[in-house]
Design a protein around this motif. Structure first.
Motif, mmCIF file in Angstrom:
data_model
loop_
_atom_site.group_PDB
_atom_site.id
_atom_site.type_symbol
_atom_site.label_atom_id
_atom_site.label_comp_id
_atom_site.label_asym_id
_atom_site.label_seq_id
_atom_site.Cartn_x
_atom_site.Cartn_y
_atom_site.Cartn_z
ATOM 1 N N ARG A 1 0.814 -1.214 0.000
ATOM 2 C CA ARG A 1 0.000 0.000 0.000
ATOM 3 C C ARG A 1 0.851 1.270 0.000
ATOM 4 N N GLU A 2 2.045 1.180 0.570
ATOM 5 C CA GLU A 2 2.892 2.370 0.632
ATOM 6 C C GLU A 2 3.612 2.639 -0.694
ATOM 7 N N LEU A 3 3.519 1.726 -1.653
ATOM 8 C CA LEU A 3 4.179 1.912 -2.946
ATOM 9 C C LEU A 3 3.159 2.409 -3.971
ATOM 10 N N PRO A 4 3.296 3.626 -4.476
ATOM 11 C CA PRO A 4 2.345 4.149 -5.460
ATOM 12 C C PRO A 4 2.313 3.296 -6.724
ATOM 13 N N PHE A 5 1.154 3.244 -7.354
ATOM 14 C CA PHE A 5 1.022 2.466 -8.586
ATOM 15 C C PHE A 5 1.995 2.941 -9.657
ATOM 16 N N GLU A 6 2.253 4.251 -9.702
ATOM 17 C CA GLU A 6 3.161 4.781 -10.723
ATOM 18 C C GLU A 6 4.560 4.201 -10.577
ATOM 19 N N LYS A 7 5.002 3.994 -9.363
ATOM 20 C CA LYS A 7 6.317 3.401 -9.129
ATOM 21 C C LYS A 7 6.289 1.893 -9.389
ATOM 22 N N ALA A 8 5.231 1.240 -8.950
ATOM 23 C CA ALA A 8 5.121 -0.211 -9.139
ATOM 24 C C ALA A 8 5.129 -0.581 -10.613
ATOM 25 N N ALA A 9 4.546 0.265 -11.468
ATOM 26 C CA ALA A 9 4.469 -0.030 -12.898
ATOM 27 C C ALA A 9 5.831 -0.042 -13.579
ATOM 28 N N THR A 10 6.843 0.549 -12.957
ATOM 29 C CA THR A 10 8.179 0.574 -13.569
ATOM 30 C C THR A 10 8.925 -0.745 -13.404
ATOM 31 N N LEU A 11 8.407 -1.651 -12.578
ATOM 32 C CA LEU A 11 9.184 -2.817 -12.157
ATOM 33 C C LEU A 11 9.056 -4.091 -13.004
ATOM 34 N N PRO A 12 7.863 -4.512 -13.434
ATOM 35 C CA PRO A 12 7.676 -5.905 -13.851
ATOM 36 C C PRO A 12 8.537 -6.406 -15.007
ATOM 37 N N LEU A 13 8.563 -5.692 -16.145
ATOM 38 C CA LEU A 13 9.359 -6.187 -17.272
ATOM 39 C C LEU A 13 10.830 -6.252 -16.900
ATOM 40 N N GLY A 14 11.298 -5.268 -16.144
ATOM 41 C CA GLY A 14 12.688 -5.281 -15.689
ATOM 42 C C GLY A 14 12.989 -6.483 -14.819
ATOM 43 N N LEU A 15 12.055 -6.837 -13.951
ATOM 44 C CA LEU A 15 12.248 -8.013 -13.095
ATOM 45 C C LEU A 15 12.406 -9.276 -13.927
ATOM 46 N N ALA A 16 11.555 -9.426 -14.944
ATOM 47 C CA ALA A 16 11.644 -10.607 -15.808
ATOM 48 C C ALA A 16 12.968 -10.651 -16.555
#
Length: 353
Positions: A113-128
């Motif tokens: 909840r403390e992580l804004p959606f705008e920041k969370a959206a930067t992560l997934p493809l990079g993680l893969a």
């Protein structure tokens, strides 16, 4: 609903696309924010996306419905992020740039909840991409839950200020490695704040000079190089940096880029295999379905979810852009023209006119 789709080599906003149908292994997501990646415009520029296909890979939003084949536990209203196969020739509904999307449930992760959606959206493809490049296929490094014990184990991340490079630096440090990286001088402090131990400017010197500097700094002991630029010049720089004897040296990059030194093991990766489904790129290239890649992705995203919840991973710097989905086509053009550095363009769906 509103969505961004392919039309020739352009991205176009449409306002009358049907909401996607839930598939058994997917979650239906109400999207709050999306992030742009170079692959989004490259597929369009190469005319690899049929007209009408939904575009985009990275998203964050709320779970609306859960398919019966999803093994991970979700409830309606859960905050999630993930990556999808945008511009999928065989599945036009796959993509992120829309008000509602379907995504493989077992490859998504819960967003604190403390992580804004705008920041969370930067992560997934990079993680893969990190998963495949550093661990599963490319460099075969120790995972963060089993950090390497070797003193001063070294890895070169060529292109450390990119979105994926920023994640790679953090993962490499969590795995116990000393990180050498390259970027422009303006981003030195940024990559150091992520955990890079030594940074070189890759823009003002030749690839051979950069490589020799890295080899000297690492005392000719560097055996792992991850190339996020994946050009002939970056491959040469990485190869020059790796140990002169070549023993145990590995070079990882995107797709088919290879080290010019034949004694070095070269591995190309393509994160689009993470969904465990076969797909074609153009008329000639076909990727078979890989259950191994899907299983790796499922486990890695679950581990990353824990690291994110513990505050051990910092999202890449997001650049909030206006216009919501209507702004995405201009953002893709901005990426294509090289107008983005050390940040990821992010759009809120609610800003769409």
């Amino acid at each position: 609903m509103k969505a961004v789709v392919a039309c020739g080599d352009e991205a176009v906003l449409t306002k009358n696309r049907p909401k996607p149908k839930l598939r058994d292994d997917c979650v239906l997501v109400k999207v709050i924010a999306v992030a742009l990646n170079p692959t989004d415009w490259k597929h369009l520029a190469g005319r690899l996306v049929p007209d009408g296909c939904l575009l985009g890979c990275d998203f964050a939003g709320y779970v609306e419905e859960v398919g019966k084949g999803v093994t991970k536990v979700y409830s309606k209203g859960d905050r999630v992020a993930g990556t999808v196969h945008g511009g999928h020739p065989s599945q036009p509904e796959d993509g992120a740039f829309a008000e509602y999307i379907v995504a493989k449930g077992d490859l998504c992760f819960q967003v604190p909840r403390e992580l804004p959606f705008e920041k969370a959206a930067t992560l997934p493809l990079g993680l893969a991409t990190v998963m495949q490049g550093l661990y599963q296929k490319g460099l075969k490094m120790n995972l963060p839950d089993n950090p390497i014990k070797e003193d001063k184990a070294l890895v070169l991340i060529y292109g450390g200020s990119t979105a994926t490079g920023a994640l790679g630096i953090q993962f490499a440090r969590l795995s116990g490695y000393t990180v050498v990286t390259t970027c422009s001088e303006t981003n030195f402090e940024y990559v150091k704040s992520l955990g890079a131990d030594h940074v070189l400017d890759c823009y003002n010197e030749s690839p051979d000079q950069i490589g020799r500097q890295i080899r000297e700094f690492t005392e000719d002991k560097l055996r792992l190089a991850w190339d996020l630029v994946s050009s002939s010049e970056s491959a040469r720089a990485c190869s020059e940096a790796l140990s002169s004897d070549g023993t145990g040296c590995r070079y990882a990059s995107f797709l088919a880029n290879k080290s010019p030194r034949p004694e070095i093991v070269s591995v190309g990766t393509n994160m689009y295999t993470i969904w465990g489904e076969s797909f074609r790129v153009g008329e000639q290239l076909e990727y078979p379905a890989s259950r191994e890649d899907f299983d790796w992705g499922r486990r890695f995203m679950a581990s990353a979810e824990i690291l994110i919840s513990q505050g051990k991973l910092r999202p890449h710097r997001e650049v909030a852009m206006p216009g919501g989905l209507a702004g995405v086509p201009d953002g893709l053009e901005k990426l294509k023209m090289g107008g983005v550095s050390a940040g990821k363009l992010v759009y809120r769906i609610s800003d769409t006119p």
